[in-house]
Design an enzyme around this catalytic site. Structure first.
Site, PDB file in Angstrom:
ATOM      1  N   GLY A  71     -14.548  -2.617  53.259  1.00 13.82           N
ATOM      2  CA  GLY A  71     -13.350  -3.352  53.689  1.00 13.82           C
ATOM      3  C   GLY A  71     -13.408  -4.803  53.235  1.00 13.82           C
ATOM      4  O   GLY A  71     -14.459  -5.432  53.316  1.00 13.82           O
ATOM      5  N   VAL A  73     -21.195 -16.883  41.103  1.00 13.73           N
ATOM      6  CA  VAL A  73     -20.967 -17.187  39.691  1.00 13.73           C
ATOM      7  C   VAL A  73     -21.436 -18.613  39.362  1.00 13.73           C
ATOM      8  O   VAL A  73     -22.180 -18.834  38.396  1.00 13.73           O
ATOM      9  CB  VAL A  73     -19.462 -17.008  39.338  1.00 13.73           C
ATOM     10  CG1 VAL A  73     -19.177 -17.478  37.918  1.00 13.73           C
ATOM     11  CG2 VAL A  73     -19.065 -15.544  39.517  1.00 13.73           C
ATOM     12  N   ARG A  74     -21.029 -19.553  40.198  1.00 14.87           N
ATOM     13  CA  ARG A  74     -21.352 -20.959  39.881  1.00 14.87           C
ATOM     14  C   ARG A  74     -22.862 -21.203  39.976  1.00 14.87           C
ATOM     15  O   ARG A  74     -23.421 -21.933  39.155  1.00 14.87           O
ATOM     16  CB  ARG A  74     -20.593 -21.887  40.830  1.00 14.87           C
ATOM     17  CG  ARG A  74     -19.059 -21.787  40.685  1.00 14.87           C
ATOM     18  CD  ARG A  74     -18.511 -22.876  39.789  1.00 14.87           C
ATOM     19  NE  ARG A  74     -17.112 -22.666  39.462  1.00 14.87           N
ATOM     20  CZ  ARG A  74     -16.091 -23.344  39.993  1.00 14.87           C
ATOM     21  NH1 ARG A  74     -16.310 -24.270  40.905  1.00 14.87           N
ATOM     22  NH2 ARG A  74     -14.843 -23.105  39.597  1.00 14.87           N
ATOM     23  N   SER A  96     -16.732   4.134  47.711  1.00 16.56           N
ATOM     24  CA  SER A  96     -16.967   5.166  46.695  1.00 16.56           C
ATOM     25  C   SER A  96     -17.674   6.394  47.254  1.00 16.56           C
ATOM     26  O   SER A  96     -18.727   6.278  47.885  1.00 16.56           O
ATOM     27  CB  SER A  96     -17.808   4.575  45.565  1.00 16.56           C
ATOM     28  OG  SER A  96     -18.149   5.573  44.642  1.00 16.56           O
ATOM     29  N   GLY A 134     -22.541  -0.304  54.668  1.00 20.37           N
ATOM     30  CA  GLY A 134     -22.421   0.726  53.619  1.00 20.37           C
ATOM     31  C   GLY A 134     -22.759   0.128  52.265  1.00 20.37           C
ATOM     32  O   GLY A 134     -23.463   0.750  51.446  1.00 20.37           O
ATOM     33  N   THR A 164     -17.909  -8.860  56.481  1.00 19.50           N
ATOM     34  CA  THR A 164     -17.030  -7.923  57.186  1.00 19.50           C
ATOM     35  C   THR A 164     -16.451  -8.630  58.405  1.00 19.50           C
ATOM     36  O   THR A 164     -17.172  -9.367  59.083  1.00 19.50           O
ATOM     37  CB  THR A 164     -17.752  -6.637  57.637  1.00 19.50           C
ATOM     38  OG1 THR A 164     -16.980  -6.006  58.674  1.00 19.50           O
ATOM     39  CG2 THR A 164     -19.140  -6.888  58.191  1.00 19.50           C
ATOM     40  N   ASP A 168     -15.883  -7.432  61.099  1.00 14.91           N
ATOM     41  CA  ASP A 168     -16.409  -6.841  62.342  1.00 14.91           C
ATOM     42  C   ASP A 168     -17.644  -7.562  62.896  1.00 14.91           C
ATOM     43  O   ASP A 168     -17.990  -7.369  64.056  1.00 14.91           O
ATOM     44  CB  ASP A 168     -16.772  -5.368  62.115  1.00 14.91           C
ATOM     45  CG  ASP A 168     -15.545  -4.498  61.925  1.00 14.91           C
ATOM     46  OD1 ASP A 168     -14.432  -4.969  62.212  1.00 14.91           O
ATOM     47  OD2 ASP A 168     -15.706  -3.341  61.480  1.00 14.91           O
ATOM     48  N   ARG A 197       1.666 -13.848  73.776  1.00 21.42           N
ATOM     49  CA  ARG A 197       1.621 -14.407  75.142  1.00 21.42           C
ATOM     50  C   ARG A 197       2.968 -15.033  75.525  1.00 21.42           C
ATOM     51  O   ARG A 197       3.430 -14.874  76.659  1.00 21.42           O
ATOM     52  CB  ARG A 197       0.534 -15.484  75.219  1.00 21.42           C
ATOM     53  CG  ARG A 197       0.578 -16.317  76.492  1.00 21.42           C
ATOM     54  CD  ARG A 197      -0.379 -17.469  76.384  1.00 21.42           C
ATOM     55  NE  ARG A 197      -1.752 -17.001  76.409  1.00 21.42           N
ATOM     56  CZ  ARG A 197      -2.405 -16.685  77.535  1.00 21.42           C
ATOM     57  NH1 ARG A 197      -1.826 -16.828  78.699  1.00 21.42           N
ATOM     58  NH2 ARG A 197      -3.623 -16.261  77.497  1.00 21.42           N
ATOM     59  N   LYS A 213      -0.433 -14.392  89.419  1.00 21.91           N
ATOM     60  CA  LYS A 213      -0.315 -14.248  87.957  1.00 21.91           C
ATOM     61  C   LYS A 213       0.743 -13.187  87.642  1.00 21.91           C
ATOM     62  O   LYS A 213       0.765 -12.134  88.274  1.00 21.91           O
ATOM     63  CB  LYS A 213      -1.683 -13.857  87.375  1.00 21.91           C
ATOM     64  CG  LYS A 213      -1.727 -13.876  85.864  1.00 21.91           C
ATOM     65  CD  LYS A 213      -3.163 -13.755  85.367  1.00 21.91           C
ATOM     66  CE  LYS A 213      -3.237 -13.500  83.875  1.00 21.91           C
ATOM     67  NZ  LYS A 213      -2.661 -14.574  83.068  1.00 21.91           N
TER      68      LYS A 213
END
Ligand code: F6P
Length: 319
Positions: free
Chosen positions: A11, A24-25, A73, A104, A125, A127, A154, A213
């Site tokens: 994900g 890369v840099r 994959s 994964g 991730t 999560d 809200r 409330k």
């Protein structure tokens, strides 16, 4: 090592681009050649390999998603798939890979390392469910996106004296749900790690309602179950008009927060420094304010405990 590659898998998460940029840099700064593998391990098997240089990653630090694309994959999960991927790496002169993603992705990295292609995993991730690290790239952005959305919910919930059940992402993990619940002042939070007690939630809402409330937010992690059904039961049992909102993939997008950009840059860079010393089969982690690394297999065996202190905090303040 003279040539390394970078891929994103699983994900997507905001901050992946910042990590790609850092890889890369840093590689270029260290005199390494760097290639990008598109569509994760799937793209590796299809030889979707491009050359990257410092300019290829200009203007991406602030962008969500991943410019390298991602996938989950099936073929790569087989022994033949991993062997084929290692051969393709050798054919393209790829001597090491930075793999950016979740658990994964790291297992894929471990398998490739065993086939002679040293890999270093960078945790990304929304999560935040990787045991070896206290922080995964994308978590902070996802939290902020969800909090912004729930603040809007809200407003309408308050106007209508309703109970709003909001489902956030997290199929197997409630770290995001718990932090969001605290941040938006939810009356209750349901996470996959803890027993779900709808009766207790209903009693809690009734008690708090008696104290004056009139509107309520209940945060539900995706893995817990059908949030529309939860809203229906709450309405039935409390008499409060209730609505469910599923935030979904909106939490995976957007410009990464400063926290995500900085962690991604630190982690991406640390991964390249390891490969540059010919060290593979590691995962980068964030522990007690420091960037560290672990053996992939050891990291996989680690367990992450749910933060009881935060659960208590959520309860204590939701009265
Ligand atoms: O792992 C990140 C995550 O967003 C989870 O929270 C969610 O369960 C899953 O990915 C959703 O995956 P997909 O993008 O395949 O719907």
């Amino acid at each position: 090592m003279k040539t390394i590659a970078v891929l994103t898998s699983g994900g997507d998460a905001p901050g992946m681009n910042a990590a790609i940029r850092a890889v890369v840099r840093t590689a270029v700064s260290l005199g390494l050649k760097v290639k990008g593998i598109k569509h994760g391990y799937d793209g590796l098997l299809k030889e979707e390999i491009i050359d990257l240089n410092a300019r290829s990653v200009s203007d991406i630090i602030s962008r969500g998603g991943t410019v390298l694309y991602t996938s989950r994959s099936k073929e790569f999960k087989t022994d033949e798939g991993v062997k084929k991927a290692a051969e393709i790496c050798k054919k393209h002169g790829i001597e090491g890979i930075v793999t950016i993603g979740g658990d994964g992705t790291f297992m894929g990295a471990k398998c490739l390392s065993e086939q002679g292609i040293p890999c270093v995993g960078v945790p990304a991730t929304i999560d935040n469910d990787i045991a070896s690290t206290e922080y995964t790239i994308g978590f902070d952005t996802a939290l902020n996106t969800a909090a912004e959305m729930i603040d809007k919910i809200r407003d309408t919930s308050q106007s209508h004296d309703r109970c709003s059940v909001v489902e956030v992402m997290g199929h197997k993990a409630g770290y995001m749900a718990l932090q969001i619940a605290i941040a938006v002042g939810a009356v209750d939070v349901l996470v996959p790690e803890l027993p779900v007690d709808l009766k207790a939630i209903i009693e809690h809402i009734k008690t708090v309602r008696k104290s004056g409330k009139s509107h309520f937010i209940v945060v539900v992690a995706e893995g817990v179950g059908d949030s529309h059904e939860i809203a229906r039961i709450i309405e039935l049992e409390t008499g409060l008009e209730s609505r469910a909102t599923v935030l979904g993939h909106v939490q995976r997008g957007g410009s990464p927060t400063v926290r995500d950009r900085v962690r991604a840059t630190q982690m991406g860079s640390a991964a390249v420094h390891l490969l540059n010393k010919d060290i593979g089969n590691r995962v980068i982690s964030y522990k007690q304010g420091k960037i560290v690394d672990f053996d992939i297999f050891e990291a996989h065996e680690m367990t992450k405990t749910f933060d009881d202190g935060m659960v208590e905090l959520a309860k204590e303040t939701a009265i």
